[in-house]
Design a protein around this motif. Sequence first.
Motif, PDB file in Angstrom:
ATOM      1  N   HIS A  88     115.217  29.133 -36.474  1.00 44.87           N
ATOM      2  CA  HIS A  88     116.021  28.840 -37.660  1.00 44.87           C
ATOM      3  C   HIS A  88     117.010  27.697 -37.438  1.00 44.87           C
ATOM      4  N   ALA A  89     117.851  27.821 -36.406  1.00 48.16           N
ATOM      5  CA  ALA A  89     118.943  26.856 -36.243  1.00 48.16           C
ATOM      6  C   ALA A  89     118.675  25.821 -35.165  1.00 48.16           C
ATOM      7  N   GLY A  90     117.983  26.200 -34.116  1.00 48.09           N
ATOM      8  CA  GLY A  90     117.733  25.254 -33.034  1.00 48.09           C
ATOM      9  C   GLY A  90     117.789  25.928 -31.682  1.00 48.09           C
ATOM     10  N   VAL A  91     117.937  25.112 -30.647  1.00 55.65           N
ATOM     11  CA  VAL A  91     118.019  25.609 -29.273  1.00 55.65           C
ATOM     12  C   VAL A  91     119.202  24.948 -28.574  1.00 55.65           C
ATOM     13  N   ASP A  92     119.648  25.602 -27.549  1.00 63.66           N
ATOM     14  CA  ASP A  92     120.751  25.078 -26.746  1.00 63.66           C
ATOM     15  C   ASP A  92     120.157  24.349 -25.541  1.00 63.66           C
ATOM     16  N   PRO A  93     120.288  23.029 -25.481  1.00 61.73           N
ATOM     17  CA  PRO A  93     119.669  22.270 -24.385  1.00 61.73           C
ATOM     18  C   PRO A  93     120.249  22.600 -23.020  1.00 61.73           C
ATOM     19  N   ARG A  94     121.359  23.327 -22.999  1.00 61.06           N
ATOM     20  CA  ARG A  94     121.969  23.701 -21.729  1.00 61.06           C
ATOM     21  C   ARG A  94     121.367  24.972 -21.157  1.00 61.06           C
ATOM     22  N   LYS A  95     120.459  25.611 -21.902  1.00 59.72           N
ATOM     23  CA  LYS A  95     119.849  26.864 -21.476  1.00 59.72           C
ATOM     24  C   LYS A  95     118.330  26.744 -21.454  1.00 59.72           C
ATOM     25  N   SER A  96     117.692  27.584 -20.655  1.00 58.98           N
ATOM     26  CA  SER A  96     116.249  27.726 -20.777  1.00 58.98           C
ATOM     27  C   SER A  96     115.949  28.571 -22.005  1.00 58.98           C
ATOM     28  N   ILE A  97     114.734  28.486 -22.508  1.00 56.27           N
ATOM     29  CA  ILE A  97     114.369  29.230 -23.709  1.00 56.27           C
ATOM     30  C   ILE A  97     114.562  30.730 -23.496  1.00 56.27           C
ATOM     31  N   VAL A  98     114.214  31.235 -22.344  1.00 55.01           N
ATOM     32  CA  VAL A  98     114.294  32.683 -22.112  1.00 55.01           C
ATOM     33  C   VAL A  98     115.729  33.174 -22.031  1.00 55.01           C
ATOM     34  N   GLU A  99     116.684  32.277 -21.858  1.00 55.67           N
ATOM     35  CA  GLU A  99     118.094  32.668 -21.821  1.00 55.67           C
ATOM     36  C   GLU A  99     118.723  32.747 -23.210  1.00 55.67           C
ATOM     37  N   HIS A 100     118.002  32.315 -24.226  1.00 55.08           N
ATOM     38  CA  HIS A 100     118.566  32.284 -25.579  1.00 55.08           C
ATOM     39  C   HIS A 100     118.694  33.686 -26.163  1.00 55.08           C
ATOM     40  N   THR A 101     119.765  33.893 -26.919  1.00 53.09           N
ATOM     41  CA  THR A 101     119.958  35.125 -27.665  1.00 53.09           C
ATOM     42  C   THR A 101     119.489  34.921 -29.101  1.00 53.09           C
ATOM     43  N   VAL A 102     119.419  36.025 -29.856  1.00 56.72           N
ATOM     44  CA  VAL A 102     119.106  35.924 -31.274  1.00 56.72           C
ATOM     45  C   VAL A 102     120.112  35.019 -31.974  1.00 56.72           C
ATOM     46  N   ASP A 103     121.395  35.181 -31.654  1.00 58.02           N
ATOM     47  CA  ASP A 103     122.429  34.350 -32.287  1.00 58.02           C
ATOM     48  C   ASP A 103     122.265  32.877 -31.946  1.00 58.02           C
ATOM     49  N   ASP A 104     121.823  32.569 -30.741  1.00 51.74           N
ATOM     50  CA  ASP A 104     121.562  31.164 -30.385  1.00 51.74           C
ATOM     51  C   ASP A 104     120.524  30.567 -31.329  1.00 51.74           C
ATOM     52  N   PHE A 105     119.393  31.235 -31.445  1.00 52.05           N
ATOM     53  CA  PHE A 105     118.306  30.710 -32.275  1.00 52.05           C
ATOM     54  C   PHE A 105     118.695  30.619 -33.744  1.00 52.05           C
ATOM     55  N   GLU A 106     119.562  31.504 -34.201  1.00 51.66           N
ATOM     56  CA  GLU A 106     119.865  31.575 -35.621  1.00 51.66           C
ATOM     57  C   GLU A 106     121.100  30.793 -36.054  1.00 51.66           C
ATOM     58  N   ASN A 107     121.960  30.409 -35.114  1.00 55.56           N
ATOM     59  CA  ASN A 107     123.255  29.857 -35.518  1.00 55.56           C
ATOM     60  C   ASN A 107     123.670  28.559 -34.851  1.00 55.56           C
ATOM     61  N   ILE A 108     122.994  28.137 -33.794  1.00 60.18           N
ATOM     62  CA  ILE A 108     123.487  26.960 -33.078  1.00 60.18           C
ATOM     63  C   ILE A 108     123.469  25.729 -33.979  1.00 60.18           C
ATOM     64  N   ARG A 109     124.470  24.916 -33.825  1.00 58.70           N
ATOM     65  CA  ARG A 109     124.541  23.660 -34.586  1.00 58.70           C
ATOM     66  C   ARG A 109     125.112  22.568 -33.673  1.00 58.70           C
ATOM     67  N   GLU A 110     126.420  22.567 -33.508  1.00 61.84           N
ATOM     68  CA  GLU A 110     127.041  21.614 -32.591  1.00 61.84           C
ATOM     69  C   GLU A 110     127.241  22.268 -31.231  1.00 61.84           C
ATOM     70  N   LEU A 111     127.305  21.434 -30.206  1.00 61.64           N
ATOM     71  CA  LEU A 111     127.535  21.920 -28.852  1.00 61.64           C
ATOM     72  C   LEU A 111     129.026  21.863 -28.561  1.00 61.64           C
TER      73      LEU A 111
END
Length: 215
Positions: A106-129
């Motif tokens: 939905h929202a994106g990924v955090d380039p500072r993390k691996s995909i497997v480290e992402h939480t539901v909130d990361d995938f749904e809410n990330i915008r700015e770093l």
Amino acid sequence: MDAWDDIYVVGDVHGCLRALEHLLDRLDPTADDLVVFVGDLVRKGPDSAGVIDLVRSRPNFVTVRGNNEEKLLRGEKSLDELDDEDLRWIAELPVAIHWDDTLVVHAGVDPRKSIVEHTVDDFENIRELGDGSYEPPFWYDEYEGDRRVFFGHTPLEAPVVRENAVGLDTGCVYGGALTACDPRRDRFVSVTPDRTVQERPSRKFVTPRRTVTAD
């Protein structure tokens, strides 16, 4: 991708059923095409139940769960037009869909993390770093991962187009457009809704550094 004749990824619908029907008329997907939504099918627009019914009725239509679906599940928001069956369907939605080297969230990924480290909130809410700067970078300006990420969530003046990131929330519910991407051809199709459902300050729309022209 070879399992489907065509694949389309669609931006945030937000209950704008008429705009979605118009877009699908333009795309004209068959049963051999896959249509993937980036989440936020619901809330803010006039017919969330109608959007859910349409997506649920097509076995070749799939969607990730957006932050607005999550708010319903967590009891932070409610929609009287949705029944318990609708909420059960929402609860079963994935937070990510992937094929080959493509990822839809939905929202994106955090380039500072691996995909497997992402939480539901990361995938749904990330915008700015949150890097402490006055104007922190958007995640897609820093992302250099192997997967090409398709996302919504952030209202855009035009689609974000990067080698590894494509943003498709062009603010349909705010009087912008509803946009779909054909990933095989890097082709964009947009329709403009017949009315603005919610007013949103223009400063809330993000202008990407590089834009494309939609059909």
